[in-house]
Design a protein around this motif. Structure first.
Motif, PDB file in Angstrom:
ATOM      1  N   ALA A   3       0.823  -1.195   0.064  1.00 43.67           N
ATOM      2  CA  ALA A   3      -0.031  -0.120   0.068  1.00 43.67           C
ATOM      3  C   ALA A   3       0.981   1.136  -0.030  1.00 43.67           C
ATOM      4  N   LEU A   4       0.344   2.468  -0.340  1.00 45.01           N
ATOM      5  CA  LEU A   4       1.159   3.706  -0.097  1.00 45.01           C
ATOM      6  C   LEU A   4       1.440   3.788   1.288  1.00 45.01           C
ATOM      7  N   SER A   5       2.678   3.841   1.603  1.00 49.12           N
ATOM      8  CA  SER A   5       3.208   3.912   2.845  1.00 49.12           C
ATOM      9  C   SER A   5       4.107   5.204   3.082  1.00 49.12           C
ATOM     10  N   PHE A   6       4.157   5.867   4.371  1.00 51.73           N
ATOM     11  CA  PHE A   6       4.948   6.834   4.706  1.00 51.73           C
ATOM     12  C   PHE A   6       5.497   6.528   6.364  1.00 51.73           C
ATOM     13  N   THR A   7       6.658   6.357   6.243  1.00 55.41           N
ATOM     14  CA  THR A   7       7.415   5.843   7.422  1.00 55.41           C
ATOM     15  C   THR A   7       8.106   7.246   7.876  1.00 55.41           C
ATOM     16  N   LEU A   8       7.757   7.526   9.340  1.00 49.30           N
ATOM     17  CA  LEU A   8       8.585   8.680   9.904  1.00 49.30           C
ATOM     18  C   LEU A   8       9.529   8.417  10.883  1.00 49.30           C
ATOM     19  N   GLY A   9      10.702   8.999  10.829  1.00 48.05           N
ATOM     20  CA  GLY A   9      11.887   8.843  11.856  1.00 48.05           C
ATOM     21  C   GLY A   9      12.452  10.296  12.127  1.00 48.05           C
ATOM     22  N   GLY A  10      13.505  10.389  13.078  1.00 47.93           N
ATOM     23  CA  GLY A  10      14.055  11.681  13.344  1.00 47.93           C
ATOM     24  C   GLY A  10      14.919  11.751  14.447  1.00 47.93           C
ATOM     25  N   LEU A  11      16.000  12.784  14.394  1.00 49.17           N
ATOM     26  CA  LEU A  11      16.893  12.795  15.575  1.00 49.17           C
ATOM     27  C   LEU A  11      16.443  12.985  16.775  1.00 49.17           C
ATOM     28  N   SER A  12      15.333  13.573  17.104  1.00 46.34           N
ATOM     29  CA  SER A  12      14.821  13.818  18.377  1.00 46.34           C
ATOM     30  C   SER A  12      14.748  12.659  19.325  1.00 46.34           C
ATOM     31  N   LYS A  13      14.531  11.426  18.745  1.00 46.28           N
ATOM     32  CA  LYS A  13      14.416  10.120  19.611  1.00 46.28           C
ATOM     33  C   LYS A  13      15.745   9.469  19.223  1.00 46.28           C
ATOM     34  N   PHE A  14      15.801   9.072  17.831  1.00 50.59           N
ATOM     35  CA  PHE A  14      16.711   8.202  17.346  1.00 50.59           C
ATOM     36  C   PHE A  14      18.313   8.506  18.004  1.00 50.59           C
TER      37      PHE A  14
ATOM     38  N   PRO B  34       3.156   1.086  -4.264  1.00 50.16           N
ATOM     39  CA  PRO B  34       3.163   0.591  -5.611  1.00 50.16           C
ATOM     40  C   PRO B  34       3.514   1.765  -6.484  1.00 50.16           C
ATOM     41  N   ARG B  35       4.212   1.375  -7.524  1.00 49.22           N
ATOM     42  CA  ARG B  35       5.315   2.275  -8.434  1.00 49.22           C
ATOM     43  C   ARG B  35       4.599   3.828  -8.721  1.00 49.22           C
ATOM     44  N   LYS B  36       3.254   3.791  -9.271  1.00 51.12           N
ATOM     45  CA  LYS B  36       2.688   4.814  -9.867  1.00 51.12           C
ATOM     46  C   LYS B  36       2.180   5.819  -8.670  1.00 51.12           C
ATOM     47  N   GLU B  37       1.764   5.226  -7.666  1.00 54.64           N
ATOM     48  CA  GLU B  37       1.164   6.159  -6.560  1.00 54.64           C
ATOM     49  C   GLU B  37       2.507   6.464  -5.813  1.00 54.64           C
ATOM     50  N   LYS B  38       3.447   5.834  -5.866  1.00 57.70           N
ATOM     51  CA  LYS B  38       4.676   6.205  -5.021  1.00 57.70           C
ATOM     52  C   LYS B  38       5.241   7.648  -5.646  1.00 57.70           C
ATOM     53  N   GLU B  39       5.527   7.257  -7.016  1.00 51.78           N
ATOM     54  CA  GLU B  39       5.946   8.288  -7.735  1.00 51.78           C
ATOM     55  C   GLU B  39       4.978   9.693  -7.683  1.00 51.78           C
ATOM     56  N   GLU B  40       3.801   9.385  -7.904  1.00 50.44           N
ATOM     57  CA  GLU B  40       3.088  10.612  -7.754  1.00 50.44           C
ATOM     58  C   GLU B  40       3.259  11.287  -6.383  1.00 50.44           C
TER      59      GLU B  40
END
Ligand SMILES: Cc1ncc(COP(=O)(O)O)c(C=O)c1O
Length: 389
Positions: free
Chosen positions: A224-235, A251-257
């Motif tokens: 599925a279209l996914s967005f994974t978040l990370g950051g220096l504040s915790k990491f 999926p390729r098309k959705e990801k590119e858009e």
């Protein structure tokens, strides 16, 4: 002046905040069991050495890129590759912290009033971020067995206009990672209903001992279209550096858009400063050492809590698998709000009542695990005294 409806939050201070303010004014020595700012917790990794890369003459150049500087993004790809997730630097966007990443994603995915699904109990800032970005927070529940797990029955039957399902992996404050089954359920639900997964993984590397729960990042999720978040504040335990990231997959098309649209959003602000992006590759060289130190502190405090609560039934430490918080059930003994008020008033100890995280039951409290061990112990001992143990 008629201010915007979206900022019409109640502004009256609750009783706990009022007591806290007057304690601070009177100079009372407080023990803050809500502490989640690692720069106040006496960690050894916070040395002036960390600041050296910030004086790199390369910081005088400004070469903006809506994704963020490539060398920083390549470093983040390297971090995921160690977890077995292969990414291209073009799948990554740098942001000025995770809060901004959420704002970009809500703007990317939602029209005003569109629902997004959020976990409950969960991190209270998410409600505000939803309000500020004109999306409608709708909750799905986590229920407690031996750890907190998604209650699939609490998901809406019809996803009409819902654009995103948010998971926090592991969740703040409940400490549960998304299981393999939950991950398949979420991807399935998102595919079927044409919405995206947003996985907030800022605490991903802080697992607890004894947990054999498999940990899987959504960064590699391409179903599925996914967005994974990370950051220096915790990491990296560096909240003052204000750097977060988004990994885009799907999926390729959705990801590119999605990437093309995010480029325009990010280009409008270009908010991440150059020195921190340039420093990231240097700081990443020691990321395992920093994680080890913070994780060890959390484990040490959690171990103490486990022992201290042995003789405190019906109060008990709730199970979980990772993160910077411990959740306790008061077992019907006293309500979360009245305990928090009494503990602060009479024992000078501050903790979070569960209602702060939308627990709903009034029977849970939350402690931060970052404080130096002697401070944490003293706070827990006073908590037990307050509960008459
Ligand atoms: C689950 C979760 N996501 C995001 C954040 C905020 O992170 P940042 O400092 O990168 O904005 C927090 C802060 O506590 C958090 O608990």
């Amino acid at each position: 002046m008629k201010f915007s409806g979206r900022t019409d939050w109640p502004r009256v201070r609750n009783r706990l905040t009022q007591i806290l303010e007057s304690k601070k004014k009177s100079g009372a020595p407080l023990i803050d069991l809500t502490e989640s700012n690692p720069t106040r917790c006496g960690f050894g990794y916070l040395t002036p050495e960390l600041l050296k890369p910030l004086s790199d003459p390369g910081n005088l150049a400004y070469e903006p890129d809506p994704h963020g500087l490539r060398k920083a993004r390549e470093e983040i790809c390297g971090y995921y590759s160690e977890k077995g997730v292969s990414l291209h630097a073009d799948q990554i966007f740098l942001t000025a912290g995770t809060g901004e990443a959420y704002a970009f994603l809500f703007r990317l995915l939602c029209d005003p009033g569109d629902p997004v699904l959020l976990p409950r109990p969960g991190y209270p800032l998410l409600d505000y971020l939803a309000d500020l970005n004109d999306v409608k927070p709708v909750f799905y529940d986590l229920s407690y067995q031996d750890a907190w797990r998604m209650d699939e029955k609490s998901f809406p039957k019809h996803f009409f206009k819902t654009k995103a399902v948010l998971v926090v992996n592991p969740n703040n404050p409940t400490g549960n990672y998304v299981t393999r089954e939950e991950s398949a359920f979420i991807s399935g639900v998102c595919l079927k209903n044409q919405c995206a997964v947003i996985s907030d993984e800022v605490f991903f590397d802080f697992s607890w001992e004894g947990s054999n729960q498999e940990r899987k990042s959504f960064a590699g999720c391409a179903d599925a279209l996914s967005f994974t978040l990370g950051g220096l504040s915790k990491f990296l335990g560096l909240p003052q550096m204000k750097l977060g990231w988004i990994v885009v997959n799907g999926p390729r098309k959705e990801k590119e858009e999605a990437i093309q649209r995010l480029e325009i959003i990010a280009d409008t602000y270009l908010s991440v400063n150059t020195p921190v992006q340039n420093a990231l590759p240097v700081w990443f060289q020691n990321y395992k050492g920093i994680i080890r130190e913070i994780r060890e502190r959390c484990l040490q405090n959690r171990r103490f809590l486990t022992q201290a609560l042995e003789a405190a039934k019906p109060v008990r430490l709730l199970g979980g698998e990772g993160g910077w918080y411990a959740m306790l059930s008061l077992g019907g003994f006293v309500s979360d709000g009245s305990l928090a008020v009494r503990l602060l008033e009479e024992y000078n100890v501050l903790l979070h009542p569960g209602y702060f995280f939308n627990t709903g039951s009034g029977r849970e409290i939350v402690l931060g695990l970052l404080s130096p061990a002697p401070v944490f112990r003293e706070g827990v001992e006073r908590l037990l005294k307050c509960l008459h143990f």
